[in-house]
Design an enzyme around this catalytic site. Structure first.
Site, PDB file in Angstrom:
ATOM      1  CB  CYS A 249      -0.898  -0.020   1.236  1.00 20.53           C
ATOM      2  SG  CYS A 249      -1.844   1.484   1.487  1.00 20.53           S
ATOM      3  CB  SER A 250       1.149   4.109  -2.338  1.00 20.78           C
ATOM      4  OG  SER A 250      -0.208   4.508  -2.403  1.00 20.78           O
TER       5      SER A 250
END
Length: 115
Positions: free
Chosen positions: A11-12
């Site tokens: 997840c960024s």
């Protein structure tokens, strides 16, 4: 300062929050929650301390959310929490815990409020 991040490296937002914590000179405790999900009691506490509801802490756009029928408005907080514990990829991320509070760091810059 002690910091814990419930992290998913895919997840960024989670990677961004982790980077901001490290830029502040803090090496946090990293919990890879997909592999080691929190208990229902811990998740309930995280959600409450972040000022959210269980649904507000869920990834509602994930296909699994619909597949499991979690879009049913009659489901209780406990039922939603149980679904997240049983399917941790449904937990929105990252939750960050410090002595100053708990935040769902979306966007990652929200982590600065509790550092």
């Amino acid at each position: 300062m002690s910091v814990t991040i419930y992290h998913n490296n895919a997840c960024s937002n989670s990677r961004g929050a982790l980077a901001l914590i490290r830029e502040a000179g803090i090496e946090p405790v990293i919990i890879e929650y997909v592999q080691a999900p929190p208990s229902k009691a811990v998740l309930k506490e995280l959600v409450a301390k972040a000022g959210l509801t269980a649904r507000g802490a869920m990834r509602t756009k994930d296909a699994l959310y619909t597949e499991l029928g979690l879009d049913d408005a009659s489901l209780s907080e406990d039922q939603l929490l149980e679904a997240m514990v049983g399917n941790p990829k449904l937990i929105n991320r990252p939750f960050v815990v410090t002595a100053k509070g708990v935040r769902l760091a979306r966007p990652p810059e929200l982590v600065k409020e509790i550092l």
